[in-house]
Design a protein around this motif. Structure first.
Motif, PDB file in Angstrom:
ATOM      1  N   PHE A  96      21.835 -11.615 -23.896  1.00  0.00           N
ATOM      2  CA  PHE A  96      20.778 -11.789 -22.900  1.00  0.00           C
ATOM      3  C   PHE A  96      19.431 -11.244 -23.373  1.00  0.00           C
ATOM      4  CE2 PHE A  96      24.880 -11.139 -20.803  1.00  0.00           C
ATOM      5  CZ  PHE A  96      25.051 -12.420 -20.309  1.00  0.00           C
ATOM      6  N   ILE A 155      10.870 -15.174 -14.410  1.00  0.00           N
ATOM      7  CA  ILE A 155      12.139 -15.607 -13.818  1.00  0.00           C
ATOM      8  C   ILE A 155      13.265 -15.473 -14.841  1.00  0.00           C
ATOM      9  CG2 ILE A 155      13.393 -17.612 -12.930  1.00  0.00           C
ATOM     10  CD1 ILE A 155      10.740 -18.487 -11.616  1.00  0.00           C
ATOM     11  N   ARG A 156      13.009 -15.910 -16.075  1.00  0.00           N
ATOM     12  CA  ARG A 156      14.015 -15.783 -17.139  1.00  0.00           C
ATOM     13  C   ARG A 156      14.336 -14.320 -17.416  1.00  0.00           C
ATOM     14  NH1 ARG A 156      14.966 -19.767 -21.139  1.00  0.00           N
ATOM     15  NH2 ARG A 156      14.969 -18.136 -22.714  1.00  0.00           N
ATOM     16  N   ARG A 157      13.330 -13.487 -17.452  1.00  0.00           N
ATOM     17  CA  ARG A 157      13.526 -12.067 -17.748  1.00  0.00           C
ATOM     18  C   ARG A 157      14.362 -11.391 -16.666  1.00  0.00           C
ATOM     19  NH1 ARG A 157      11.409  -8.235 -21.163  1.00  0.00           N
ATOM     20  NH2 ARG A 157      11.115  -6.174 -20.288  1.00  0.00           N
ATOM     21  N   LYS A 158      14.080 -11.708 -15.408  1.00  0.00           N
ATOM     22  CA  LYS A 158      14.821 -11.121 -14.291  1.00  0.00           C
ATOM     23  C   LYS A 158      16.281 -11.585 -14.291  1.00  0.00           C
ATOM     24  CE  LYS A 158      15.197  -9.061 -10.247  1.00  0.00           C
ATOM     25  NZ  LYS A 158      15.001  -7.673 -10.024  1.00  0.00           N
ATOM     26  N   SER A 159      16.508 -12.875 -14.498  1.00  0.00           N
ATOM     27  CA  SER A 159      17.884 -13.379 -14.475  1.00  0.00           C
ATOM     28  C   SER A 159      18.686 -12.812 -15.653  1.00  0.00           C
ATOM     29  CB  SER A 159      17.904 -14.903 -14.497  1.00  0.00           C
ATOM     30  OG  SER A 159      17.451 -15.397 -15.736  1.00  0.00           O
ATOM     31  N   ARG A 160      18.071 -12.687 -16.807  1.00  0.00           N
ATOM     32  CA  ARG A 160      18.759 -12.099 -17.959  1.00  0.00           C
ATOM     33  C   ARG A 160      19.064 -10.622 -17.727  1.00  0.00           C
ATOM     34  NH1 ARG A 160      17.780 -14.672 -23.447  1.00  0.00           N
ATOM     35  NH2 ARG A 160      17.486 -16.840 -22.919  1.00  0.00           N
ATOM     36  N   LEU A 186      19.692  -9.200 -14.829  1.00  0.00           N
ATOM     37  CA  LEU A 186      20.816  -9.111 -13.887  1.00  0.00           C
ATOM     38  C   LEU A 186      22.140  -9.401 -14.596  1.00  0.00           C
ATOM     39  CD1 LEU A 186      19.260 -10.834 -10.755  1.00  0.00           C
ATOM     40  CD2 LEU A 186      19.696  -8.408 -11.099  1.00  0.00           C
ATOM     41  N   LYS A 187      22.160 -10.423 -15.453  1.00  0.00           N
ATOM     42  CA  LYS A 187      23.376 -10.740 -16.204  1.00  0.00           C
ATOM     43  C   LYS A 187      23.731  -9.616 -17.173  1.00  0.00           C
ATOM     44  CE  LYS A 187      22.546 -15.694 -15.975  1.00  0.00           C
ATOM     45  NZ  LYS A 187      22.151 -16.884 -16.755  1.00  0.00           N
TER      46      LYS A 187
END
Length: 185
Positions: free
Chosen positions: A106, A131-136, A138-139
């Motif tokens: 991630f 958005i990509r940074r936040k979702s990564r 969380l994962k």
């Protein structure tokens, strides 16, 4: 006549030098000149810890920047001295490597770099980057939590967690442990 409020031991030369009585007795000899030529050996905090005693304090994992400063990687070779006697060095390295592997899927890549570079021209590309940074993130945190649970199952007296403020990974005594054996089994 002794003062009831004074609880300090008498000022022996070993006490004044900051050496415990056990350390000064361990290096005692009958020769009066021996104490002038051979200073007593001080033990580190890890050497003074008794196996089976609960860990005091916490160990913050050392890390360094990767991916152009977008992410961090933990150093598996920097074994904190406070963990001596509580877990083997090989297990520490194994769990730090697992953390790094969980984070590697991630990390930021070329797409993130391109989105951030074009954000200087137009701020519209900043939105997909965030958005990509936040979702990564969380994962990545879900994968780290799996490693944390495995760590606590192997070492029930210790807890590995992420600090809420600094986001550093910390190893400390587990306050939820029923018994605090301190050493690994």
């Amino acid at each position: 006549m002794s003062n009831p409020f004074v609880t300090a031991p008498p000022a022996s030369p070993a006490y004044v030098a900051g050496i415990s009585a056990a350390d000064s007795e361990a290096h005692h000899s009958d020769d009066p000149l021996d104490s002038l030529t051979t200073p007593p050996v001080r033990q580190s905090q890890a050497q003074r810890q008794v196996a089976g005693a609960p860990m005091r304090g916490k160990a913050i994992l050392k890390y360094y920047a990767v991916s152009g400063g977008f992410d961090t990687k933990y150093d598996p070779h920097e074994f904190p001295a406070i963990l001596e006697g509580h877990m083997p060095r090989s297990a520490f390295e194994r769990y730090v490597k697992r953390l790094n592997e969980a984070r590697s899927d991630f990390r930021a890549n070329g797409v993130d770099t391109a989105l951030l570079a074009t954000a200087a021209v137009t701020l519209v590309t900043m939105i997909p980057f965030l958005i990509r940074r936040k979702s990564r993130a969380l994962k990545r945190h879900k994968q780290e939590d799996i490693v944390f649970v495995d760590f606590e199952q192997e070492f029930p007296a210790l807890r590995m967690r992420r600090d809420r403020v600094t986001h550093s990974v910390i190893i400390e005594a587990n306050p939820l442990a029923e018994e605090q054996p301190g050493a690994w089994h």
